[in-house]
Design an enzyme around this catalytic site. Sequence first.
Site, mmCIF file in Angstrom:
data_model
loop_
_atom_site.group_PDB
_atom_site.id
_atom_site.type_symbol
_atom_site.label_atom_id
_atom_site.label_comp_id
_atom_site.label_asym_id
_atom_site.label_seq_id
_atom_site.Cartn_x
_atom_site.Cartn_y
_atom_site.Cartn_z
ATOM 1 N N ASP A 1 0.850 -1.184 0.000
ATOM 2 C CA ASP A 1 0.000 0.000 0.000
ATOM 3 C C ASP A 1 0.895 1.246 0.000
ATOM 4 O OD1 ASP A 1 -2.190 1.650 -0.044
ATOM 5 O OD2 ASP A 1 -3.231 0.693 1.623
ATOM 6 N N GLU B 1 -10.321 7.261 4.406
ATOM 7 C CA GLU B 1 -9.309 6.581 5.237
ATOM 8 C C GLU B 1 -9.303 7.140 6.666
ATOM 9 O OE1 GLU B 1 -5.677 5.512 3.203
ATOM 10 O OE2 GLU B 1 -6.595 5.862 1.261
#
Length: 671
Positions: A343, A544
């Site tokens: 990621d 997020e």
Amino acid sequence: MKRLDKMIALLLVLALVGCGSAPQQGAPQEGSSGAVQDQQENPAEDTQSQAGDVQSQAADKSVYMDAGQDVEARVEALLAQMTLEEKLAQMVQPEQAGITSDDVRAYGFGSVLSGGGSAPAKGNSPEDWQERVNELKAAALETRLGIPLLYGVDAVHGNNNVYGTVIYPHNIALGATGDTKLVERIGAAAAEEVRAMGIQWTFAPTLGNPQNERWGRTYECFSEDPEEVARFGAAYIRGFQGEPGTEQYLDERHILACAKHFIGEGYTADGVNQGDVAMTPEEFDALLESGVIDPYTAALNEGVRTVMVSFHSVDGVKCHENRHLIRDLLKGKLGFTGLVVSDYNAIQQLSGATYKEQVRQGIEAGIDLFMEVYVWQDFLRCARELVEEGSLDEALIDDAVRRILRVKFEAGLFEEEIGGSAEQEMLSNVGSEEHRELARQAVRESLVLLKNDSVGEKTALEALREAENIRVCGQKAYDLGSQCGGWTITWEGRTGAVTRGTTIIEGIANQVMPEKTLTHDVQGEVLPENDAVIVVFGETPYVESGGDRTEASLAMAEGDRQMLEHLKESLAGQGKQDIPVIGIIVAGRPIPVEAYLEDFDALIMAWLPGTEGEGVADVLFGEYDFTGRLQYTWVKTPADIAEKFNEGNADRILFEKGYGLNRSGERLESF
Ligand code: BGC
């Protein structure tokens, strides 16, 4: 504007090269200070000049460029000719905003991404994207070996970075439809809007099953139940990629999907994004076996070829350095032969004391492609030093590169015609009516009717259909940006007219006017002539960690609370307490509404419906009834979240998973 924190980080990196500061993305992370020293010691030109040397040697392309050869033979024929630099370059994925075509030619990157909101410098139209992507892809073909570039984006609800594309409901809404066939069709339509710009890869779908809706990524997940996630994830993947074993699979109209984020996200303590799952490794293995691994086995069965690792940790160990999970479980036990991508800058969060150590940890754990978006030069240098010093086995590099090449061959990248006729045709279909109709159907099917009390002889929603003078209250009724949520044009999303689309109030107006009178008020003021009220409220876009909430902050927004108070007073002041009041929630998760339930005769969860807001009006006023059901347990107050799955806690639940009503007020069958 671009993903702002990431752009600031880029500027910092550029400003600090040579002066020893850590090249960090967003908030500084522990354990990455070593990148400073590494960066100082070994300037990037070193790697570049070496890459330049080998470029003069001609490659033997007879086997690997021959589409008639077996994929593994092509992989081996190519790998055998690659220098260490060329191999390592395949293992990095820079951000497009930080590189030029000359960089692609000089280094031969394996992949490039546009992070959330990273549009081409020229502009954000589909044509601008196609031009930028294809310019970089063409540059890759000019390298010595001519290995095609794999371009990735987060098309998580349509090709959502690009202005004018169709934005589908987020996954939490798609789960509520119960309709996997529809989700497959959405995947296929979204794939076309992505591939139309030359992009061959989406970082989607998310396969987490959130246990705590305080988590800011809850809306990216289909259900709290891994079995449901497995069904929906597989359907989306089939849509993106085409059905395995058919000619459509990974053809020029489809894209590679990415099962993310591996694994166990949604179980972090207090729902903290990138947080810790407080279980021993044995307990965690047992959790996976109890069903949490199932969305991944289903994704692998569906032919998914890429998997992204999660930012979170288990028992304090980051998944990105967890060899047991990546190398032993995913690549070993589950037999995954595709590529594993890290990621965004995640390597910089690993426990190693220096960046070089973090790179070693990531490679040893089993990561193949490194999304080290602005520090890829450091990555290249550190990885090379590790191999040359003998502290990293080159066989691990070969394993990574083999996987990256294999996926490129399987996806037909070596045969891809840049800007070919299929691409042009799909480009002319971006944002088409056909795709909008599909999104609108998804909106209709995803609405969950939570409450529908009687108003006189009828249910509130039956009464609404007969009303002649309707008042719409609340700013969210005309806020396309809030409807779309995060990952829309920008990374975080924003309120207002973010792209082309239809707001909820525009959709209602299209259906009831001019036969009925429709007026609106942001504050909740009603008029004497009104005979029904629709009030739209909910969450403002986030993404997020920015969407993480505490028990206290997961509350009705202050503006909405005031609006509802005002509405009540206004209704009482006009003596209108008997007209139907219909609430519509626009939000990415179950939000606390128990204290307000009495203010509504009917209440609808509309989730984050995307650009086609008219789907709401279709069900309120058109020929469709409510069919959506909750994929999440909806608690009474945030204090109940932590206890919601414990036995004997039924009194903490406001609406159970599977709940949903129809217009006549009947309970629908649960999933
Ligand atoms: C997210 C990923 C995403 C990546 C690339 C990260 O911040 O966690 O889901 O794919 O960025 O934009």
